[in-house]
Enzyme design. Structure first.
Site, PDB file in Angstrom:
ATOM      1  N   CYS A  53      -6.838  16.009   5.411  1.00  0.00           N
ATOM      2  CA  CYS A  53      -6.089  15.976   4.191  1.00  0.00           C
ATOM      3  C   CYS A  53      -6.692  16.929   3.146  1.00  0.00           C
ATOM      4  CB  CYS A  53      -6.056  14.557   3.684  1.00  0.00           C
ATOM      5  SG  CYS A  53      -4.898  14.330   2.365  1.00  0.00           S
ATOM      6  N   ARG A 106      -5.001  12.192  -2.612  1.00  0.00           N
ATOM      7  CA  ARG A 106      -4.120  12.645  -1.536  1.00  0.00           C
ATOM      8  C   ARG A 106      -4.020  11.613  -0.411  1.00  0.00           C
ATOM      9  NH1 ARG A 106      -3.750  18.614  -1.592  1.00  0.00           N
ATOM     10  NH2 ARG A 106      -3.550  18.619   0.665  1.00  0.00           N
ATOM     11  N   TRP A 142      -7.172  12.377   6.891  1.00  0.00           N
ATOM     12  CA  TRP A 142      -6.076  11.437   7.093  1.00  0.00           C
ATOM     13  C   TRP A 142      -5.719  11.518   8.569  1.00  0.00           C
ATOM     14  CZ3 TRP A 142      -0.743  11.960   8.372  1.00  0.00           C
ATOM     15  CH2 TRP A 142       0.043  10.835   8.113  1.00  0.00           C
ATOM     16  N   ASN A 148      -7.212  21.214   8.362  1.00  0.00           N
ATOM     17  CA  ASN A 148      -6.001  20.463   8.049  1.00  0.00           C
ATOM     18  C   ASN A 148      -4.874  20.985   8.931  1.00  0.00           C
ATOM     19  OD1 ASN A 148      -7.223  18.993   6.050  1.00  0.00           O
ATOM     20  ND2 ASN A 148      -6.321  20.126   4.353  1.00  0.00           N
ATOM     21  N   GLY A 149      -4.022  20.086   9.391  1.00  0.00           N
ATOM     22  CA  GLY A 149      -2.908  20.507  10.229  1.00  0.00           C
ATOM     23  C   GLY A 149      -2.962  19.833  11.591  1.00  0.00           C
ATOM     24  N   GLU A 190      15.069   4.273  -3.092  1.00  0.00           N
ATOM     25  CA  GLU A 190      13.773   4.583  -3.704  1.00  0.00           C
ATOM     26  C   GLU A 190      13.027   3.302  -4.072  1.00  0.00           C
ATOM     27  OE1 GLU A 190      10.566   6.676  -5.459  1.00  0.00           O
ATOM     28  OE2 GLU A 190      12.019   7.101  -3.868  1.00  0.00           O
ATOM     29  N   LYS A 237       9.339   2.273  -2.588  1.00  0.00           N
ATOM     30  CA  LYS A 237       8.177   1.954  -3.423  1.00  0.00           C
ATOM     31  C   LYS A 237       7.577   0.603  -3.032  1.00  0.00           C
ATOM     32  CE  LYS A 237       7.755   5.587  -5.584  1.00  0.00           C
ATOM     33  NZ  LYS A 237       8.147   6.177  -4.314  1.00  0.00           N
ATOM     34  N   GLU A 279       5.826   0.870   0.360  1.00  0.00           N
ATOM     35  CA  GLU A 279       4.660   1.756   0.310  1.00  0.00           C
ATOM     36  C   GLU A 279       3.416   1.038  -0.191  1.00  0.00           C
ATOM     37  OE1 GLU A 279       5.626   6.392  -0.586  1.00  0.00           O
ATOM     38  OE2 GLU A 279       6.217   4.997  -2.154  1.00  0.00           O
ATOM     39  N   HIS A 313      29.360  -4.864   7.290  1.00  0.00           N
ATOM     40  CA  HIS A 313      29.358  -4.171   8.573  1.00  0.00           C
ATOM     41  C   HIS A 313      28.055  -4.402   9.342  1.00  0.00           C
ATOM     42  CE1 HIS A 313      33.108  -2.243   7.600  1.00  0.00           C
ATOM     43  NE2 HIS A 313      32.609  -1.773   6.465  1.00  0.00           N
ATOM     44  N   LYS A 339      -0.846  11.718   0.059  1.00  0.00           N
ATOM     45  CA  LYS A 339      -0.052  12.205  -1.073  1.00  0.00           C
ATOM     46  C   LYS A 339       0.731  13.459  -0.702  1.00  0.00           C
ATOM     47  CE  LYS A 339       1.279  12.362  -5.388  1.00  0.00           C
ATOM     48  NZ  LYS A 339       2.244  11.377  -5.895  1.00  0.00           N
TER      49      LYS A 339
END
Length: 610
Positions: free
Chosen positions: A2, A27, A75, A99-100, A483, A487, A490, A506, A605
């Protein structure tokens, strides 16, 4: 991924590295590590699972020092959070942070094992260290030449820094799909994945472009493009303030950032109104010529930004008359799509480094779109550099992993863009004026919403023992429900889902029972009566309702139905306003449950991997 920090100086850089990764805590990460080349020319490394504070304590007990070093917060992607999987990774005299994701790491791992290398981690990143060592031992050359030979063997994404204890005066860094910046100091130079890490030591930065490789010593920076040609990259001065160490009297960054929204929106609106029109001074006359040709909008984004794009779709079509599609960037980039005539791509990202969004933007350039416009919170981001046009929100530094003020400033900017483009496409002047008037009172309206904090805190107690929550909305309030659902899940880890209210019959009605709260967005608009019918469907099945509604919408508390009356909101800006109480609800539920509000488990992040 990260966070990456590297430094080369004529003095000890251990504290700089630790402070740098400490500033990147926001992050999201699960482990941290640091390696420096000591005075005797060998690599000293300490790694820990958990917070940077754990690493700082470990180094306090076993001090290490040196003038060249690299540090990392990880991360997890490949391999669990363990000390062995933490960066930096070492192969003899080579140390690497990365990173990656290296997509061909399994084949490289097998090849290197056949060559006699022993792997101590499960990560894809360790192959870079061993491959670098192999290339150096077998074929020699400078560290730059070695890294150049290594990266052509890698498939995937990387922002990597390589350190060689035999030549400790040098760091080599390479970028492909994962951001890196170089910080320019006095008798010292630095590398980081985020310029915020380096603000205590420099304000002068060079942003590496896609495919760049750079050599960094204490007195010199050389940058080479993907073809190996030496290139000049612009050196920029960054004047932003970084307040990650100051919660401003709030117990969490999330609470602070929720309460900063009126100011963040004021900053985003500042200078945008001139002569009775929306004014984007950063867009020149050529931009207006391009935007006037637009017949369709294609929005690409991920996560919270995707929800902002979904709200904007309603605005573009109902207010400006422009057709609009919204797609998750992670899906767009992996399917064969057809572009519409004179279609403008709009990308949304808080960081401007979201890997899927960047990849989707780059793909769109090959697919015949009219042009691209980025809306972002970071001036020096890759997204802005890769786009034809760019608009900067002014949310300021957002530390909490769960986005709040970045979301509402994105919506603010999108609504201004709708009005501006509407003017180019025969929007009635009266409607543009209504949008401007609503935007000008938006900060004050959000301040009114924040006064609901205590009421929502009391309601949050009802959610403490709940395992599932449903969110409902209609029209542009459906993505606001999405949203709110995001939240809550999360930061409280409660399973939450959002549905368009008309879709209840439905299928989702099967889920309704007295133990599942149903949170409803019920503004006073032309869909209210339809929404009331959906509410009755829930009540008829003994559902537990929490209705966030305009105080004049005609709801009253009854058994199984709690009304949260909200201040009156202008219809145009109501989706932005209704976001705020949902942010507060998620915050207070998480607080009661005792979760890590600012750094929720498993999340980062800035998502710079696929």
């Amino acid at each position: 991924m990260c966070g990456i920090v590297g430094a080369v100086a004529l003095h000890d850089i251990s504290e700089i590295l630790l402070e740098g990764i400490n500033r990147l805590e926001y992050r999201g990460y699960d482990s941290a590590g640091l390696a420096v080349v000591g005075s005797r020319g060998h690599i000293q490394r300490i790694r820990c699972v958990g917070k940077v504070k754990t690493l700082i304590d470990a180094i306090a007990k076993n001090p290490i020092s040196g003038g060249t070093g690299i540090a990392h917060t990880r991360w997890a992607t490949h391999g669990e959070p363990t000390e062995q999987n933490a960066h930096p990774h070492i192969s003899k005299y080579i140390a690497v942070v990365h990173n990656g994701i290296i997509e061909n790491h399994q084949s490289l791992r097998s090849l290197l094992i056949d060559r006699g290398y022993e792997f101590t981690s499960e990560t894809d990143s360790e192959v870079i260290a061993h491959l670098t060592h192999w290339e150096q031992e077998q074929f020699g050359g400078s560290l730059l030449e070695v890294v150049q030979r290594v990266i052509v063997q890698l498939k995937g994404t990387y922002g990597a820094v390589v350190m060689d204890s035999i030549h400790p005066e040098l760091l080599v860094t390479a970028r492909s799909g994962s951001p890196l910046v170089i910080g320019c100091g006095i008798n010292a130079n630095f590398i980081a994945s985020d310029q915020l890490a380096l603000l205590p030591v420099t304000r002068h930065f060079i942003c590496l472009e896609e495919g760049d490789i750079a050599t960094v010593t204490h007195h010199q920076v050389k940058i080479f493009d993907r073809d190996g040609t030496i290139v000049d990259r612009a050196r920029i001065k960054v004047n932003m303030n970084y307040d990650a160490g100051d919660k401003g009297g709030y117990s969490h960054y999330m609470k602070k950032e929720i309460y900063e929204q009126p100011l963040a929106i004021k900053r985003t609106l500042e200078g945008r109104f001139r002569y009775g029109k929306i004014n984007f001074s950063e867009l020149d006359k050529k931009a207006n010529a391009l935007l006037s040709k637009v017949e369709h909008i294609q929005i690409l984004a991920c996560g919270t930004s995707y929800h902002a794009g979904m709200v904007a779709r309603y605005w573009f079509e109902s207010l400006s008359g422009l057709s609009c599609d919204v797609e998750s960037a992670s899906e767009f980039r992996y399917r064969k799509s057809a572009s519409r005539k004179n279609s403008l791509v709009i990308t949304l990202s808080q960081s401007g480094e979201t890997a899927d969004t960047l990849a989707a933007l780059r793909l769109s350039k090959k697919n015949g779109y009219l042009g691209s416009l980025a809306i972002c919170n970071v001036m020096s981001s890759s997204l802005l550099r890769d786009s034809d046009l760019a608009l900067i929100t002014k949310a300021g530094t957002e530390i909490c992993v769960a986005s709040t003020k970045a979301f509402t400033t994105q919506l603010t900017m999108l609504l201004m863009l709708v009005a501006s483009m509407g003017r180019l496409h025969d929007m009635p002047i009266k409607l543009e004026q209504e949008i401007m008037q609503a935007l000008q009172v938006l900060p004050a309206r959000i301040e009114q919403m924040l006064l609901m904090d205590l009421d929502i805190k009391n309601i949050a107690k009802d959610f403490i023992d709940k395992q599932h929550v449903l969110f409902l909305g209609r029209g542009e309030f459906y993505p606001i429900a999405m949203e709110g659902s995001l939240k809550l899940k999360e930061i409280s880890y409660i399973h939450a889902e959002a549905y368009a209210a008309g879709e209840l019959k439905h299928g989702p009605l099967a889920l309704i029972d007295p133990d599942i709260p149903v949170v409803v967005m019920a503004p006073k608009n032309n869909l209210l009566e339809k929404l009331k019918s959906n509410i009755e469907e829930v009540r008829a099945r003994s559902g537990l309702l929490y209705i966030f509604s305009d105080k004049d919408a005609g709801f009253t508390d009854t058994a199984g139905m709690k009304i949260i009356p909200l201040p009156h909101a202008e219809e145009i800006i109501a989706p932005i306003l209704y976001t705020v109480p949902l942010q507060l609800l998620a915050y207070h539920v998480a607080l009661i449950k005792g979760t890590d509000v600012d750094q929720p488990r498993n999340l980062a992040k800035s998502v710079t991997v696929d």
